[in-house]
Structure formats: structure tokens, C-alpha cells
Motif scaffolding. Sequence first.
Motif, PDB file in Angstrom:
ATOM      1  N   LYS A 180      31.064  45.978 -13.740  1.00 47.97           N
ATOM      2  CA  LYS A 180      30.402  46.065 -12.435  1.00 47.97           C
ATOM      3  C   LYS A 180      31.295  46.773 -11.427  1.00 47.97           C
ATOM      4  CE  LYS A 180      27.989  43.358  -8.916  1.00 47.97           C
ATOM      5  NZ  LYS A 180      27.564  42.011  -8.472  1.00 47.97           N
ATOM      6  N   ALA A 181      32.595  46.477 -11.474  1.00 51.12           N
ATOM      7  CA  ALA A 181      33.530  47.145 -10.564  1.00 51.12           C
ATOM      8  C   ALA A 181      33.572  48.644 -10.822  1.00 51.12           C
ATOM      9  CB  ALA A 181      34.919  46.541 -10.717  1.00 51.12           C
ATOM     10  N   ARG A 190      29.261  46.090 -24.101  1.00 51.99           N
ATOM     11  CA  ARG A 190      29.258  46.249 -22.642  1.00 51.99           C
ATOM     12  C   ARG A 190      30.343  47.221 -22.189  1.00 51.99           C
ATOM     13  NH1 ARG A 190      29.518  41.177 -21.584  1.00 51.99           N
ATOM     14  NH2 ARG A 190      27.272  40.862 -21.373  1.00 51.99           N
ATOM     15  N   LEU A 191      31.535  47.110 -22.751  1.00 56.68           N
ATOM     16  CA  LEU A 191      32.655  47.957 -22.339  1.00 56.68           C
ATOM     17  C   LEU A 191      32.501  49.388 -22.858  1.00 56.68           C
ATOM     18  CD1 LEU A 191      35.486  45.340 -22.907  1.00 56.68           C
ATOM     19  CD2 LEU A 191      34.768  46.261 -20.696  1.00 56.68           C
ATOM     20  N   GLU A 192      31.988  49.527 -24.065  1.00 59.25           N
ATOM     21  CA  GLU A 192      31.790  50.872 -24.623  1.00 59.25           C
ATOM     22  C   GLU A 192      30.745  51.664 -23.839  1.00 59.25           C
ATOM     23  OE1 GLU A 192      32.970  50.300 -29.344  1.00 59.25           O
ATOM     24  OE2 GLU A 192      30.862  50.198 -28.737  1.00 59.25           O
ATOM     25  N   GLN A 193      29.768  50.968 -23.288  1.00 56.82           N
ATOM     26  CA  GLN A 193      28.697  51.631 -22.539  1.00 56.82           C
ATOM     27  C   GLN A 193      29.045  51.815 -21.064  1.00 56.82           C
ATOM     28  OE1 GLN A 193      25.205  49.252 -23.307  1.00 56.82           O
ATOM     29  NE2 GLN A 193      25.434  49.466 -25.529  1.00 56.82           N
ATOM     30  N   SER A 194      30.223  51.373 -20.661  1.00 58.10           N
ATOM     31  CA  SER A 194      30.606  51.429 -19.248  1.00 58.10           C
ATOM     32  C   SER A 194      31.189  52.795 -18.892  1.00 58.10           C
ATOM     33  CB  SER A 194      31.643  50.340 -18.953  1.00 58.10           C
ATOM     34  OG  SER A 194      32.900  50.685 -19.512  1.00 58.10           O
ATOM     35  N   SER A 231      36.650  43.873 -35.245  1.00 56.82           N
ATOM     36  CA  SER A 231      35.218  44.145 -35.064  1.00 56.82           C
ATOM     37  C   SER A 231      34.768  43.908 -33.630  1.00 56.82           C
ATOM     38  CB  SER A 231      34.391  43.263 -36.007  1.00 56.82           C
ATOM     39  OG  SER A 231      34.626  41.887 -35.745  1.00 56.82           O
ATOM     40  N   ARG A 232      35.587  43.193 -32.852  1.00 58.09           N
ATOM     41  CA  ARG A 232      35.249  42.920 -31.452  1.00 58.09           C
ATOM     42  C   ARG A 232      35.959  43.868 -30.495  1.00 58.09           C
ATOM     43  NH1 ARG A 232      36.817  36.824 -31.474  1.00 58.09           N
ATOM     44  NH2 ARG A 232      36.898  37.110 -29.221  1.00 58.09           N
ATOM     45  N   HIS A 233      36.728  44.826 -31.022  1.00 55.61           N
ATOM     46  CA  HIS A 233      37.454  45.756 -30.166  1.00 55.61           C
ATOM     47  C   HIS A 233      36.569  46.937 -29.774  1.00 55.61           C
ATOM     48  CE1 HIS A 233      41.579  44.394 -31.990  1.00 55.61           C
ATOM     49  NE2 HIS A 233      40.887  43.403 -31.452  1.00 55.61           N
ATOM     50  N   PRO A 234      36.368  47.187 -28.494  1.00 59.07           N
ATOM     51  CA  PRO A 234      35.626  48.394 -28.103  1.00 59.07           C
ATOM     52  C   PRO A 234      36.434  49.647 -28.413  1.00 59.07           C
ATOM     53  CG  PRO A 234      36.522  47.267 -26.182  1.00 59.07           C
ATOM     54  CD  PRO A 234      36.764  46.368 -27.345  1.00 59.07           C
TER      55      PRO A 234
END
Length: 323
Positions: free
Chosen positions: A234-235, A263-267, A283-286
Amino acid sequence: MDAKYEDESLKFFSLNGNLPLAKKIAQVFGSKLGKCKIKSFSDGEISINIEESVRGVDTFIIQATNRPVNDYYMELLIMIDAMKRASAKTINVVLPYYAYARQDRTANPHEPITAKLIANLIVEAGATRVLTLDLHTVQVQGFFDIPVDNLFTMPLFAQYYRAQEMVGDDYVVVSPKNSGVQRARSLAEYLDTTIAIVDQGEFEEDEGYVIGDVRNKNCILVDDILNSGQTLVKASELLKANGAKKVDACASHALLSDNAKERLEQSAIVDICVTDSCLTEESRHPENITYITSAKLLGEAVKRIHENTPMSPLFNKVDKGFL
């Protein structure tokens, strides 16, 4: 310190929280981890056996308390008790990430102060000292009745960004929330930049706004805990809406809970720099995450604790040769 550290009066032990980091810290001394066996019974009970003598030894138990948090805390408490009953000289707990630190006050009626409860459990179990990395709030140190050394990650991030020449007037260090201003100011001093603040409001639906000039600037968001990623994402959106040219980010502890990767990859965030204080599945690493190690910083602190030399150089603008 990379040479073999010939001192049998010091031993490292790792539990299951972050074994790779524990091995790196031991390697800083040219040492190996001590032998212990951890097993769980079918009902979930944890059993620990130390498989070598620790009598009269300064022991350092390395345990991060990322997910599963409660299991890892139980491992730690049982290990401390085992060390005490095995006559260890000192029992030093190395907590790269101190879970429950966010529950440091009674925000609403009838709420517990769980950060204090955890501190009480660690002390009562028999720990003689705690070494940790970037507590959520520094006041948590006061919950302990034993010495606590809280190291800061900002020198590590400063070294990372300075190596890429991300310094000076073209950059702005940004706190993604009001409570992180001191952290942003610290990194800005290392990078010779100004700071800005994102006020996201109390509720998720609040639009928020940016305090400070970020137009045509390269922004570096800085936070301590990266969990769901919502705060940073969001920031970053607000910064781009206010004319920021590029947005990077750093966070001390990457918990990376469910959906954080997507969420982070699409930011709009180009690169997210984090330390290895928490262990999460790859597997949880963007794709836009970069890990830097905290092993040398923690290892230097362990050396100073063991040799009874001053810790203060680690809290100042230190010579980064050992980082």
C-alpha cells in the motif's frame, strides 16, 4: 574471526528455528554446532537431549521463532532447562527474531502483554543473557531481568545500498507507517538522504497520504517485520501515486505469511532486501526478494559477549569490515 576459534569454553547449539543461520554463525568462528537431538512424540511433546558435555561452558542457543512460533518457543524453553541441568556456565539465547514482540502493551481492555510473558518464561527457564536482532520496539528489553543486547539491521542494509551507490539527493528513505520514523531516519543518515512518511490511516480502507517530497525520487521503504506485505504494498502504491520514480524496500524479518508472495510480486516494489533472521520455505519467496546475512553481525556480538569486550561499537556507526 573466520579462522578457527580455538576456545573450548564456548559452544553453539541450534534448534529447528533457523539451522542455516546457526551454521553460518558457528562458521564465523571456524566452529561446528554442538550435538543435540530433538524429537517429537506422537502427541506433540518435544524431547531434547544434549549429546556432549557443557559443564562449565558458555553456551549459545540459536533459535529463531518464526512459524511454527509456539513449537519453537517450547523447544527453546526445554533446551534452556536442559543446559541448566547440565551445569552450563552461562546460557546465552540468540533470538534473531523475537516473536510476540508486537504484543508489547495493552491496546484494548483485558488484553495480555504477551511480549512480557515470553520474557518471563525465558528468564525463569534459566537463560542468563539474550541477544536479538531489531526488536519491534526497543522497550521490550525492559521486560527482561537479565541483560539483553538488541542489535540493529540498518548498518547491514546501508552496506547493501551503498554498494549499489543508492545514496544522496536522488533517494528518499520512507517509513511506511508513523511508528517507523526512527528506523527510517537511521538508514537515511547512513545513505545521506532525506526521509518521508506514509500515513496509511487506522483502517485498511483509508487512502492515506505521503508526508515529504518523493516526486521524481527513488524511494526506499524500510520496515522491521514483513509479514503479509500489505503495509509495504500500500505504501508503494501511494509513493507511485505521488510521483515516485522507483520504489525499493527493506525489512529486518521476512515472515512471508500466506499470499505475501503473490502480493509482493504484483506490487510496484522493484527489490525487497531482507535479512536471514527468519527461515521460510523457498516456495514462499517472491521473485523480487534479496536476502543478506546477519551471521557476521551476530557472530561479532557473540565474540564480544564471550570475551567480555564492549558491545557499544556494534550500536554506533561502526566500521563495517566485520559486516
